[in-house]
Design a protein around this motif. Structure first.
Motif, short mmCIF file in Angstrom:
data_model
loop_
_atom_site.label_atom_id
_atom_site.label_comp_id
_atom_site.label_asym_id
_atom_site.label_seq_id
_atom_site.Cartn_x
_atom_site.Cartn_y
_atom_site.Cartn_z
N UNK A 358 -22.29 2.47 -4.39
CA UNK A 358 -20.85 2.61 -4.21
C UNK A 358 -20.20 1.26 -3.92
N UNK A 359 -18.87 1.20 -4.10
CA UNK A 359 -18.12 -0.01 -3.75
C UNK A 359 -17.02 0.37 -2.76
N UNK A 360 -16.82 -0.48 -1.77
CA UNK A 360 -15.79 -0.23 -0.75
C UNK A 360 -14.42 -0.50 -1.38
N UNK A 361 -13.57 0.51 -1.45
CA UNK A 361 -12.26 0.37 -2.08
C UNK A 361 -11.24 1.29 -1.40
N UNK A 362 -9.99 0.97 -1.58
CA UNK A 362 -8.95 1.95 -1.32
C UNK A 362 -9.00 3.01 -2.42
N UNK A 363 -8.33 4.14 -2.18
CA UNK A 363 -8.32 5.21 -3.18
C UNK A 363 -6.88 5.66 -3.45
N UNK A 364 -6.60 6.11 -4.67
CA UNK A 364 -5.26 6.63 -4.94
C UNK A 364 -5.07 8.01 -4.30
N UNK A 365 -3.85 8.29 -3.89
CA UNK A 365 -3.49 9.63 -3.41
C UNK A 365 -2.29 10.08 -4.24
N UNK A 366 -2.49 11.07 -5.09
CA UNK A 366 -1.44 11.54 -6.00
C UNK A 366 -1.07 12.96 -5.61
N UNK A 367 0.22 13.17 -5.38
CA UNK A 367 0.66 14.46 -4.84
C UNK A 367 1.70 15.09 -5.75
N UNK A 368 1.40 16.34 -6.14
CA UNK A 368 2.39 17.15 -6.84
C UNK A 368 2.88 18.23 -5.88
N UNK A 369 4.17 18.47 -5.87
CA UNK A 369 4.73 19.51 -5.00
C UNK A 369 5.53 18.96 -3.84
N UNK A 370 5.68 17.66 -3.75
CA UNK A 370 6.47 17.04 -2.67
C UNK A 370 7.53 16.12 -3.25
N UNK A 371 7.88 16.36 -4.49
CA UNK A 371 8.92 15.53 -5.10
C UNK A 371 8.42 14.13 -5.40
N UNK A 372 9.39 13.23 -5.52
CA UNK A 372 9.09 11.87 -5.92
C UNK A 372 9.18 10.96 -4.70
N UNK A 373 8.23 10.03 -4.59
CA UNK A 373 8.32 9.09 -3.48
C UNK A 373 6.99 8.42 -3.24
#
Ligand code: R1P
Ligand code: MN
Ligand code: MN
Length: 403
Positions: A358-373
Motif C-alpha cells: 500500500x501507499x500512504x495517501x489522502x483519499x477522495x470523498x465524493x458525496x451524492x445527496x448533499x447538494x454541491x459544495x
C-alpha cells in the motif's frame, strides 16, 4: 426518511498525505505516491495499455467531484478529470499509524487506531520460533513453508508443489501487520485452513498483529495455482464502538457488502453479502433498491487493491475504475431524495510505485445527496460523523460532520 450508503473503493488514494515520508515500500518512502493521478497520467500518455488511447474516463465520479478532490489533495490537475463538480466533495487524511485496510476502515467509521501494530519486518525468517511452533501445533505439521515476505500470487506458485507434498501450510507476510496462511483447498482442505487461522488468530491479535488471513488456492503443478474468493480475514476487533455499532445500537439496520464483515469482526452488522466485485455491485444495488429507512449500507470493493494495486497492474486498475464508474450510471438514478451516498477509499496502492505494498495517501470523498459544495481537506473520522448525523444517530468518535 434518510438512508446512507458508504462505499469504499479499496486503495483508490489521491496522493498528498503529509506524513507519506514515514511510510515505505521497501526502502522507498511513499512521498509522491498518488494512485489515481498516476493511473490517469499513464492512460493520458498511452502508457497504461497497448493500443489504449485517451484519458481515464470517470464521468460520474468526476461530476461528483473526483478531479476537484484530487487537485485539493495533491495540487495538480489531472488530464480528463476536470469537470465542474455537481456533488459535495472533500479529500480525507488519515491519522492512524498504519496504511492498512482495518486502520483505514475503522477510522472512516469514527475510530482512529490508538495503538502501534506489530509487524514482521524481516524479509526472510520473518516469524519468531514460538509463533511457528504454535502454527505447527495447530496444523499438526512438523513445519511451515514460506516464513518470509512475498506477494501471495507468487508464493503459491513457488511453494504449491512442496505444500501438496508435505502438507505444511504456507505462511507469509508483507509490509502490513498481517500473518497470511495459504493452503490448497483440496489437498490441505478449505475447512482445515479456516480452522487453523481461527486457532492461531487470538494469539496473534494479542501480539497486536492486525489480521490473520486465510488464502485458499486451487490448481496443480501442471496448470499452475490460483487463489479463490474463499479468502477470509480474521481481524482484531475495533478498539471501541464504530459507526456500525452506533447505527445498530440505535435499532437501525446495518448491511455489510464485501470485506466489511471481516474488517469489523461482524460487530454492529446485521448481514453481509460476499463475492467478487461484480457480485458485490449487484448486492449494493439491491440494498439501494430495498434497504429500509434509517439503515446504513457499508460496502468494500477489494479487487482494486488485491487484483491491481498489489499486482502493480496499471491498465487492470484503470479498467476496474471505468467499470465502477459505469455502474454508477445504474446506481445514482436509484437513489431516493433523502439518501446519502459517500464514495471513498481506505488507503492508496499506487500501481506505478516501487514495491507491492500500500501507499500512504489522502483519499477522495465524493458525496451524492448533499447538494454541491466542498469541505476541503477533512479527517477520515469526519466521514463517520457525517454519515451518523445524516442518519440521526449521535457520533461517538472524534470526527466532525461536514456536509
Ligand atoms: O500479496 P497478497 O497475498 O495479495 O497480500 C496483500 O494483501 C494483504 C492484505 O490486504 C496485504 O498485506 C498484502 O500482503
Ligand atoms: Mn484496503
Ligand atoms: Mn491490500
Amino acid at each position: 426518511m434518510p438512508r446512507a450508503f458508504l462505499v469504499v473503493i479499496d486503495s483508490v488514494g489521491c496522493g498528498g498525505a503529509p506524513d507519506a515520508d514515514r511510510f515505505f515500500n521497501g526502502t522507498t518512502p511513499d512521498t509522491g505516491a498518488n494512485t489515481l493521478a498516476h493511473i490517469a497520467q499513464a492512460c493520458a500518455d498511452g502508457r497504461a495499455e497497448e493500443g489504449r488511447s485517451g484519458p481515464l474516463r470517470l464521468t460520474n465520479m468526476d461530476a461528483l467531484g473526483l478531479g476537484a478532490a484530487m487537485r485539493c489533495a495533491a495540487g495538480d490537475a489531472t488530464p480528463g478529470l476536470e469537470a465542474e463538480p455537481t456533488g459535495f466533495w472533500a479529500a480525507a487524511q488519515e491519522v492512524s499509524p498504519g496504511k492498512d485496510t482495518p486502520s483505514g476502515h475503522w477510522e472512516l467509521a469514527g475510530v482512529p487506531v490508538p495503538w502501534d501494530w506489530t509487524y514482521f519486518p524481516d524479509k526472510t525468517d520473518s516469524f519468531p520460533p514460538d509463533l511457528i511452533a504454535e502454527v505447527c501445533r495447530a496444523a499438526g505439521t512438523e513445519g511451515i513453508l514460506g516464513n518470509c515476505h512475498a506477494p501471495g500470487t507468487v508464493i503459491v506458485n513457488r511453494l504449491g508443489a512442496e505444500h501438496i507434498r508435505t502438507g505444511w501450510p504456507i505462511c507469509y507476510t508483507s509490509a502490513d501487520s498481517v500473518f497470511q496462511i495459504a493452503a490448497h483447498e483440496e489437498h490441505f482442505g478449505l475447512d482445515a485452513l479456516l480452522d487453523l487461522c481461527k486457532a492461531v488468530a487470538p494469539g496473534l491479535h494479542k501480539m497486536k498483529v492486525g489480521r490473520v488471513i486465510a488464502r485458499p488456492f486451487v490448481g496443480s503443478v501442471e496448470k499452475g495455482f490460483t487463489r479463490t474468493t474463499n479468502r477470509h480475514d480474521y481481524a482484531i476487533a475495533p478498539p471501541s464502538p464504530t459507526l456500525c455499532d452506533w447505527v445498530k445500537d440505535a435499532g437501525q439496520g446495518v448491511h455489510a457488502v464485501g470485506k466489511i464483515g471481516d474488517i469489523f469482526s461482524m460487530r454492529g452488522i446485521d448481514d453481509v453479502a460476499k463475492g467478487a466485485d461484480a457480485d458485490l455491485m449487484e448486492a449494493l444495488l439491491h440494498h439501494v433498491e430495498f434497504a429500509k429507512d434509517l439503515s446504513l449500507t457499508f460496502a468494500n470493493f477489494v479487487e482494486f487493491d488485491s487484483l491491481y494495486g498489489h499486482r502493480r497492474d496499471v491498465s487492470g486498475y484503470a479498467r476496474a475504475l471505468e467499470w465502477f464508474d459505469a455502474q454508477l450510471s445504474r446506481l445514482l438514478p436509484m437513489l431516493r431524495p433523502d439518501d446519502l451516498l459517500v464514495i471513498t477509499a481506505d488507503h492508496g496502492n499506487d500501481p506505478t510505485w516501487t514495491g507491492t505494498d500500500h501507499t500512504r495517501e489522502r483519499v477522495p470523498v465524493l458525496i451524492a445527496g448533499k447538494g454541491q459544495g466542498t469541505a476541503g481537506v477533512v479527517a477520515f473520522a469526519d466521514v463517520a460523523a457525517t454519515v451518523a448525523r445524516h442518519l440521526g444517530v449521535p457520533s461517538q468518535g472524534p470526527g466532525r460532520a461536514f456536509a
